[in-house]
Design an enzyme around this catalytic site. Structure first.
Site, PDB file in Angstrom:
ATOM      1  N   CYS A  79      30.895  44.749  19.118  1.00  9.73           N
ATOM      2  CA  CYS A  79      32.423  44.116  18.983  1.00  9.73           C
ATOM      3  C   CYS A  79      32.762  42.812  19.745  1.00  9.73           C
ATOM      4  CB  CYS A  79      33.191  45.334  19.827  1.00  9.73           C
ATOM      5  SG  CYS A  79      34.885  45.664  19.161  1.00  9.73           S
ATOM      6  N   HIS A 165      31.564  50.476  19.280  1.00  5.56           N
ATOM      7  CA  HIS A 165      31.146  50.793  20.606  1.00  5.56           C
ATOM      8  C   HIS A 165      29.984  51.768  20.425  1.00  5.56           C
ATOM      9  CE1 HIS A 165      33.672  48.114  23.087  1.00  5.56           C
ATOM     10  NE2 HIS A 165      34.511  47.895  22.092  1.00  5.56           N
ATOM     11  N   GLU A 167      27.786  52.284  22.845  1.00  6.70           N
ATOM     12  CA  GLU A 167      27.587  52.794  24.303  1.00  6.70           C
ATOM     13  C   GLU A 167      28.495  53.859  24.573  1.00  6.70           C
ATOM     14  OE1 GLU A 167      28.963  50.225  23.295  1.00  6.70           O
ATOM     15  OE2 GLU A 167      30.785  49.925  24.660  1.00  6.70           O
TER      16      GLU A 167
HETATM   17  N1  LIG Z   1      36.361  46.363  21.748  1.00  6.09           N
HETATM   18  C1  LIG Z   1      36.396  45.006  21.346  1.00  6.09           C
HETATM   19  O1  LIG Z   1      35.365  44.381  21.877  1.00  6.09           O
HETATM   20  C2  LIG Z   1      37.425  44.427  21.046  1.00  6.09           C
HETATM   21  C3  LIG Z   1      37.227  43.037  20.579  1.00  6.09           C
HETATM   22  C4  LIG Z   1      38.620  42.073  20.842  1.00  6.09           C
HETATM   23  N2  LIG Z   1      39.448  42.609  19.955  1.00  6.09           N
HETATM   24  C5  LIG Z   1      38.359  40.915  20.606  1.00  6.09           C
HETATM   25  O2  LIG Z   1      38.421  40.293  19.647  1.00  6.09           O
HETATM   26  O3  LIG Z   1      37.840  40.276  21.414  1.00  6.09           O
END
Ligand SMILES: NC(=O)CC[C@H](N)C(=O)O
Length: 186
Positions: A79, A165, A167
């Site tokens: 992410c 995610h 994890e």
């Molecule tokens: N769950 C996440 O890591 C979201 C990322 C977040 N929206 C960002 O741009 O940093």
């Protein structure tokens, strides 16, 4: 036992630490001053990419990560971590450009749009304010999993990125996180 570093400055790093420990790895917390060269692998967790990016830049961790990547040891970005590893470019977050893909932050909207889905390959994927990969260079980048035919887990050489995610899922042996960790760090 493989020693896997997890960047802990901000975000969901402690969840990777827990999952790694339960799945038989030796997780170790990484801050800017930690020496990376002894690690068998490195994880950039989810969280807030603009905060993590500023921390890396202000403390020289971006250069350390680039050098570590050149050792060809596995790096996983989940992410926000995927945003950091990609070629994403905005004033706040430029991305390290370690994987040949662009990414759009918060593509699916606000927290309320976050969801758990079944991927095209039957895995469980938990999205939290997820980004979306775009301009994936398919001649060099492998798509490992997708959702609604859109890539959500990609790999180029030693760099792995998920927009979800892994994890956060259950920790049984068939779950995506055990597959990722075991395939990744074997
Ligand atoms: N769950 C996440 O890591 C979201 C990322 C977040 N929206 C960002 O741009 O940093």
């Amino acid at each position: 036992m493989k020693t896997i570093g997890v960047i802990l400055y901000q975000g969901a790093g402690h969840l990777h630490m827990d999952a790694l420990g339960k799945l038989g790895f030796n997780p170790t917390p990484i801050y800017a001053e930690t020496n990376l060269t002894q690690l068998d692998g490195l994880i950039l967790p989810g969280g807030e990419s603009s905060v993590q990016y500023a921390y890396c830049l202000n403390n020289g961790l971006d250069e350390k990560i680039r050098k570590y990547a050149s050792l060809k040891k596995p790096i996983l970005g989940t992410c926000a971590g995927a945003i950091l590893l990609s070629k994403y470019s905005s004033e706040k977050v430029k991305g390290f450009g370690l994987i040949d893909v662009n990414i759009i932050r918060n593509f699916y909207g606000r927290q309320i749009k976050s969801a758990t889905v079944r991927t095209d390959y039957g895995n469980e994927a938990i999205f939290i304010r997820a980004p979306k990969f775009i301009n994936v260079n398919l001649s060099d980048v492998e798509v490992i999993d997708s959702y609604a035919k859109q890539p959500i887990f990609i790999k180029q050489n030693n760099i792995y990125c998920t927009t979800f995610h892994p994890e956060l899922g259950r920790l049984d042996q068939n779950n995506i996180i055990s597959k990722i960790y075991s395939g990744f760090y074997n």
